[in-house]
Design a protein around this motif. Structure first.
Motif, PDB file in Angstrom:
ATOM      1  N   PHE A  37       0.835  -1.205   0.000  1.00  0.00           N
ATOM      2  CA  PHE A  37       0.000   0.000   0.000  1.00  0.00           C
ATOM      3  C   PHE A  37       0.870   1.255   0.000  1.00  0.00           C
ATOM      4  N   GLY A  38       1.939   1.224   0.791  1.00  0.00           N
ATOM      5  CA  GLY A  38       2.845   2.367   0.866  1.00  0.00           C
ATOM      6  C   GLY A  38       3.508   2.658  -0.462  1.00  0.00           C
ATOM      7  N   CYS A  39       3.967   1.608  -1.143  1.00  0.00           N
ATOM      8  CA  CYS A  39       4.604   1.791  -2.455  1.00  0.00           C
ATOM      9  C   CYS A  39       3.614   2.333  -3.475  1.00  0.00           C
ATOM     10  N   SER A  40       2.396   1.804  -3.460  1.00  0.00           N
ATOM     11  CA  SER A  40       1.371   2.260  -4.397  1.00  0.00           C
ATOM     12  C   SER A  40       1.036   3.728  -4.173  1.00  0.00           C
ATOM     13  N   MET A  41       0.889   4.116  -2.914  1.00  0.00           N
ATOM     14  CA  MET A  41       0.568   5.506  -2.603  1.00  0.00           C
ATOM     15  C   MET A  41       1.711   6.439  -2.996  1.00  0.00           C
ATOM     16  N   LEU A  42       2.945   5.987  -2.760  1.00  0.00           N
ATOM     17  CA  LEU A  42       4.107   6.809  -3.103  1.00  0.00           C
ATOM     18  C   LEU A  42       4.179   7.050  -4.604  1.00  0.00           C
ATOM     19  N   ILE A  43       3.953   5.996  -5.376  1.00  0.00           N
ATOM     20  CA  ILE A  43       3.984   6.125  -6.841  1.00  0.00           C
ATOM     21  C   ILE A  43       2.871   7.059  -7.316  1.00  0.00           C
ATOM     22  N   SER A  44       1.679   6.921  -6.723  1.00  0.00           N
ATOM     23  CA  SER A  44       0.544   7.760  -7.110  1.00  0.00           C
ATOM     24  C   SER A  44       0.816   9.232  -6.803  1.00  0.00           C
ATOM     25  N   MET A  45       1.480   9.487  -5.673  1.00  0.00           N
ATOM     26  CA  MET A  45       1.784  10.869  -5.295  1.00  0.00           C
ATOM     27  C   MET A  45       2.841  11.481  -6.214  1.00  0.00           C
ATOM     28  N   ILE A  46       3.836  10.657  -6.573  1.00  0.00           N
ATOM     29  CA  ILE A  46       4.898  11.147  -7.450  1.00  0.00           C
ATOM     30  C   ILE A  46       4.373  11.444  -8.849  1.00  0.00           C
ATOM     31  N   LEU A  47       3.455  10.587  -9.306  1.00  0.00           N
ATOM     32  CA  LEU A  47       2.933  10.712 -10.679  1.00  0.00           C
ATOM     33  C   LEU A  47       1.533  11.309 -10.684  1.00  0.00           C
ATOM     34  N   ILE A  48       1.264  12.211  -9.738  1.00  0.00           N
ATOM     35  CA  ILE A  48      -0.089  12.752  -9.591  1.00  0.00           C
ATOM     36  C   ILE A  48      -0.492  13.654 -10.757  1.00  0.00           C
ATOM     37  N   VAL A  49       0.490  14.293 -11.393  1.00  0.00           N
ATOM     38  CA  VAL A  49       0.178  15.190 -12.518  1.00  0.00           C
ATOM     39  C   VAL A  49      -0.197  14.350 -13.737  1.00  0.00           C
ATOM     40  N   PRO A  50      -1.426  14.512 -14.279  1.00  0.00           N
ATOM     41  CA  PRO A  50      -1.856  13.700 -15.424  1.00  0.00           C
ATOM     42  C   PRO A  50      -1.098  14.055 -16.701  1.00  0.00           C
ATOM     43  N   SER A  51      -0.421  13.073 -17.259  1.00  0.00           N
ATOM     44  CA  SER A  51       0.284  13.257 -18.529  1.00  0.00           C
ATOM     45  C   SER A  51       0.507  11.871 -19.129  1.00  0.00           C
ATOM     46  N   LEU A  65       5.401  -3.808  -9.512  1.00  0.00           N
ATOM     47  CA  LEU A  65       4.874  -4.122  -8.180  1.00  0.00           C
ATOM     48  C   LEU A  65       4.145  -5.462  -8.178  1.00  0.00           C
ATOM     49  N   THR A  66       3.439  -5.747  -9.273  1.00  0.00           N
ATOM     50  CA  THR A  66       2.738  -7.030  -9.383  1.00  0.00           C
ATOM     51  C   THR A  66       3.729  -8.188  -9.371  1.00  0.00           C
ATOM     52  N   LEU A  67       4.823  -8.037 -10.109  1.00  0.00           N
ATOM     53  CA  LEU A  67       5.845  -9.083 -10.149  1.00  0.00           C
ATOM     54  C   LEU A  67       6.551  -9.218  -8.799  1.00  0.00           C
ATOM     55  N   LEU A  68       6.831  -8.080  -8.148  1.00  0.00           N
ATOM     56  CA  LEU A  68       7.478  -8.131  -6.839  1.00  0.00           C
ATOM     57  C   LEU A  68       6.565  -8.787  -5.796  1.00  0.00           C
ATOM     58  N   SER A  69       5.258  -8.570  -5.947  1.00  0.00           N
ATOM     59  CA  SER A  69       4.320  -9.185  -5.005  1.00  0.00           C
ATOM     60  C   SER A  69       4.352 -10.709  -5.114  1.00  0.00           C
ATOM     61  N   SER A  70       4.754 -11.217  -6.283  1.00  0.00           N
ATOM     62  CA  SER A  70       4.854 -12.660  -6.456  1.00  0.00           C
ATOM     63  C   SER A  70       5.963 -13.235  -5.580  1.00  0.00           C
ATOM     64  N   ILE A  71       7.019 -12.452  -5.365  1.00  0.00           N
ATOM     65  CA  ILE A  71       8.103 -12.911  -4.491  1.00  0.00           C
ATOM     66  C   ILE A  71       7.599 -13.023  -3.060  1.00  0.00           C
ATOM     67  N   PHE A  72       6.776 -12.063  -2.649  1.00  0.00           N
ATOM     68  CA  PHE A  72       6.168 -12.144  -1.320  1.00  0.00           C
ATOM     69  C   PHE A  72       5.174 -13.308  -1.252  1.00  0.00           C
ATOM     70  N   ALA A  73       4.496 -13.604  -2.370  1.00  0.00           N
ATOM     71  CA  ALA A  73       3.557 -14.724  -2.391  1.00  0.00           C
ATOM     72  C   ALA A  73       4.279 -16.034  -2.117  1.00  0.00           C
ATOM     73  N   ALA A  74       5.479 -16.165  -2.679  1.00  0.00           N
ATOM     74  CA  ALA A  74       6.285 -17.365  -2.403  1.00  0.00           C
ATOM     75  C   ALA A  74       6.683 -17.397  -0.931  1.00  0.00           C
ATOM     76  N   GLY A  75       6.985 -16.219  -0.374  1.00  0.00           N
ATOM     77  CA  GLY A  75       7.325 -16.145   1.042  1.00  0.00           C
ATOM     78  C   GLY A  75       6.159 -16.535   1.935  1.00  0.00           C
ATOM     79  N   VAL A  76       4.959 -16.112   1.554  1.00  0.00           N
ATOM     80  CA  VAL A  76       3.761 -16.489   2.306  1.00  0.00           C
ATOM     81  C   VAL A  76       3.544 -17.998   2.236  1.00  0.00           C
ATOM     82  N   ALA A  77       3.764 -18.569   1.058  1.00  0.00           N
ATOM     83  CA  ALA A  77       3.654 -20.021   0.907  1.00  0.00           C
ATOM     84  C   ALA A  77       4.645 -20.731   1.820  1.00  0.00           C
ATOM     85  N   ARG A  78       5.854 -20.216   1.873  1.00  0.00           N
ATOM     86  CA  ARG A  78       6.895 -20.771   2.750  1.00  0.00           C
ATOM     87  C   ARG A  78       6.468 -20.689   4.213  1.00  0.00           C
ATOM     88  N   LEU A  79       5.956 -19.541   4.628  1.00  0.00           N
ATOM     89  CA  LEU A  79       5.533 -19.347   6.013  1.00  0.00           C
ATOM     90  C   LEU A  79       4.447 -20.339   6.418  1.00  0.00           C
TER      91      LEU A  79
END
Length: 237
Positions: A37-51, A65-79
């Motif tokens: 959520f933090g990364c998504s909000m940061l990106i949205s704030m940085i790119l807030i100007v529509p262009s 971010l979608t691909l990076l979330s897959s690495i966490f998905a593997a970590g969740v599976a491990r846990l």
């Protein structure tokens, strides 16, 4: 012939395995949510100007971010596999994928992502053409293709639903072998897995009514249940 466990049996097994272990699971999943959520909000704030450039950049960042979330998905599976098997576990398990062949995880996730997006490509193309030409037939065909693509996307998601567990459990397999193994495991089991997932919808709705607080307990329970499903497929339980 080996009989597979019902959804009720899998849920019962999951409840037993989660007793006294919710705190670590809650902490791990909440940490992943906050980082995402933090990364998504940061990106949205940085790119807030529509262009156009910002829109393209946002799209690229979303894919990353979608691909990076897959690495966490593997970590969740491990846990949850460690918890299920009474092995040592901790919140740090969610970072497992970053230190254990992340290229395999990213490769598998990218292929699945491309296949699912590919299912929706005809729909997106025709809708784009419909917007540009306003030809009703293109819109209708595009809508039908969108429905078909959505169904195919769900089927693909079910087919490859065991990939992250296999990435953790079978490090000797290549990406394609992982995908094929998941496909073979889900032959005749996609409907059972689909039913298991939708059986939680009522609880999800109630958790939303509780201002999402209930999800702190529900999501770990769901994760353990689908982990038990994987172990049922492999004959471990």
């Amino acid at each position: 012939m080996d009989s597979k466990k019902t959804s009720s049996e899998l849920k019962s097994i999951a409840k037993g395995k989660m007793m006294g272990r919710y705190s670590v699971a809650m902490g791990a999943l909440l940490l992943i949510f906050l980082m995402s959520f933090g990364c998504s909000m940061l990106i949205s704030m940085i790119l807030i100007v529509p262009s156009t450039i910002n829109k393209i950049t946002f799209f690229i960042c979303s894919i990353i971010l979608t691909l990076l979330s897959s690495i966490f998905a593997a970590g969740v599976a491990r846990l949850f596999l460690n918890m299920s098997r009474n092995l040592p576990y901790g919140i740090t398990d969610i970072f497992y994928g970053f230190t254990h062949r992340p290229d395999r995880i990213l490769g598998a996730a990218a292929l699945i992502y491309l296949m699912i997006v590919g299912c929706m490509a005809p729909y997106l193309i025709l809708i784009f053409l419909y917007i540009g030409t306003n030809i009703l037939a293109l819109g209708i065909i595009g809508l039908l293709l969108g429905i078909a693509g959505g169904v195919l996307g769900v089927i693909l998601s079910l087919r490859y639903s065991q990939v992250y567990y296999l990435l953790v459990d079978r490090p000797e397999l290549t990406v394609m072998e992982i995908l094929n193994t998941s496909k073979d495991m889900m032959l005749g089991n996609k409907g059972r897995y689909f039913y298991l997932i939708i059986s939680f919808f009522g609880w999800i709705f109630l958790s939303v009514l509780s201002c999402y607080i209930g999800l702190l307990w529900l999501v770990p329970y769901i994760e353990m249940t689908v982990t038990s499903f994987y172990q049922d497929l492999t004959g471990e339980i």
